[in-house]
Design a protein around this motif. Sequence first.
Motif, PDB file in Angstrom:
ATOM      1  N   ASN A   1     -26.788   2.897 -22.609  1.00 27.04           N
ATOM      2  CA  ASN A   1     -26.304   3.286 -21.284  1.00 27.04           C
ATOM      3  C   ASN A   1     -24.839   3.660 -21.422  1.00 27.04           C
ATOM      4  O   ASN A   1     -24.306   3.755 -22.523  1.00 27.04           O
ATOM      5  N   CYS A   2     -24.172   3.857 -20.311  1.00 21.21           N
ATOM      6  CA  CYS A   2     -22.754   4.232 -20.353  1.00 21.21           C
ATOM      7  C   CYS A   2     -21.903   2.973 -20.465  1.00 21.21           C
ATOM      8  O   CYS A   2     -21.089   2.647 -19.593  1.00 21.21           O
ATOM      9  N   ASN A   3     -22.118   2.252 -21.546  1.00 18.90           N
ATOM     10  CA  ASN A   3     -21.444   0.975 -21.733  1.00 18.90           C
ATOM     11  C   ASN A   3     -20.974   0.871 -23.178  1.00 18.90           C
ATOM     12  O   ASN A   3     -21.792   0.938 -24.100  1.00 18.90           O
ATOM     13  N   PRO A   4     -19.670   0.721 -23.413  1.00 12.25           N
ATOM     14  CA  PRO A   4     -19.169   0.729 -24.782  1.00 12.25           C
ATOM     15  C   PRO A   4     -19.382  -0.592 -25.508  1.00 12.25           C
ATOM     16  O   PRO A   4     -19.099  -1.666 -24.979  1.00 12.25           O
ATOM     17  N   GLN A   5     -19.884  -0.497 -26.741  1.00 13.00           N
ATOM     18  CA  GLN A   5     -19.986  -1.641 -27.634  1.00 13.00           C
ATOM     19  C   GLN A   5     -19.690  -1.162 -29.048  1.00 13.00           C
ATOM     20  O   GLN A   5     -19.826   0.022 -29.363  1.00 13.00           O
ATOM     21  N   TRP A   6     -19.288  -2.077 -29.888  1.00  9.93           N
ATOM     22  CA  TRP A   6     -19.088  -1.728 -31.296  1.00  9.93           C
ATOM     23  C   TRP A   6     -20.441  -1.438 -31.922  1.00  9.93           C
ATOM     24  O   TRP A   6     -21.346  -2.260 -31.881  1.00  9.93           O
ATOM     25  N   ASP A   7     -20.587  -0.244 -32.476  1.00  9.64           N
ATOM     26  CA  ASP A   7     -21.849   0.215 -33.056  1.00  9.64           C
ATOM     27  C   ASP A   7     -22.985   0.229 -32.042  1.00  9.64           C
ATOM     28  O   ASP A   7     -24.160   0.299 -32.421  1.00  9.64           O
TER      29      ASP A   7
END
Length: 327
Positions: free
Chosen positions: A79-85
């Motif tokens: 989704n439009c949600n930032p996470q590492w990798d």
Amino acid sequence: MNAQPPTRAAALRGGLAIALVALSAATLNASPAGAAEPAPMVVAPYLYNGWGSPPNPSTITDATGVKWFTLAFVLSNGNCNPQWDGSRPLTGGVDQQTVNTVRGNGGDVIPSFGGYSGNKLESSCSNAGDLAGAYQKVIDAYGLKAIDIDIEADAYSDPTVQQRTVDALKTIKANNAGLKVYITIGTGQSGPDTSLINRAASSGLTVDAWAIMPFDFGGAGQNMGDLTEQAAEGLKSALKSAYGYGDDQAYRDMGISSMNGITDNNETVTVDDFKTILGYAQQHHLARLTFWSANRDRPCSGGPADSCSGVDQTDWEYTSVFAQYTG
């Protein structure tokens, strides 16, 4: 870098003229304070916690003096949600520990959004406002001074995604005074595709560096240092055409993001090639000088994939070359 020599008017007066002129010459020829130090934010090798036996950044800093690292990669979790990798938590995990270590050594990190693989925020976010919001989450989480947008593959080839990225970055630039924004793109041997550069220029977006990745572009068996310079000259021409820059301004808006050792396409970027690239950067005062990756800046000794360069070298030898860059 843009400082002008002090006026010599006073040196032309009276009997002190000869002494003052000599003093002025000595001053101009002396190295200014800090001139021999690395350009701290400019030289920031990619460090990736996803594979390749990630090195402790303290080890690299102690050995080379390089204190800044480009931390890869911030992706979408679907989704439009930032996470590492796209899977590791934005804060509180191993990546947070890396940030803390780098900052504890007096440096800082430049999170890189994108890369070649994985779900890209630029594609997952449905509009520029949401994409800017995703970027802002990371900026706020770490109190960042710089970000890198590494736009490749499907994200680059889609005009809608390109425009969404440009518009989101305009919002980020407007809302974060002093934040440096770098854009990293692929290139051919004669320079990069110009579609994103032209789109950004026509939309009124300026960034702190357009960096090309001069590898995986058919250079096997050729001198990669020379090919890098050739591709960089193509980037210069593209920036001049899109933005109306002169040579000097174009160079100062450019960056090089190389790859150390044997590339995915069996090109070999040697330590001597890095010295060639360093000389080019010094001559033209490039705004960014980095490479993929710190994980690979070691000789191979049976470690996991992507934990070494594949060439005969000492630990952190490539980093040590770029560490000499002074801007």
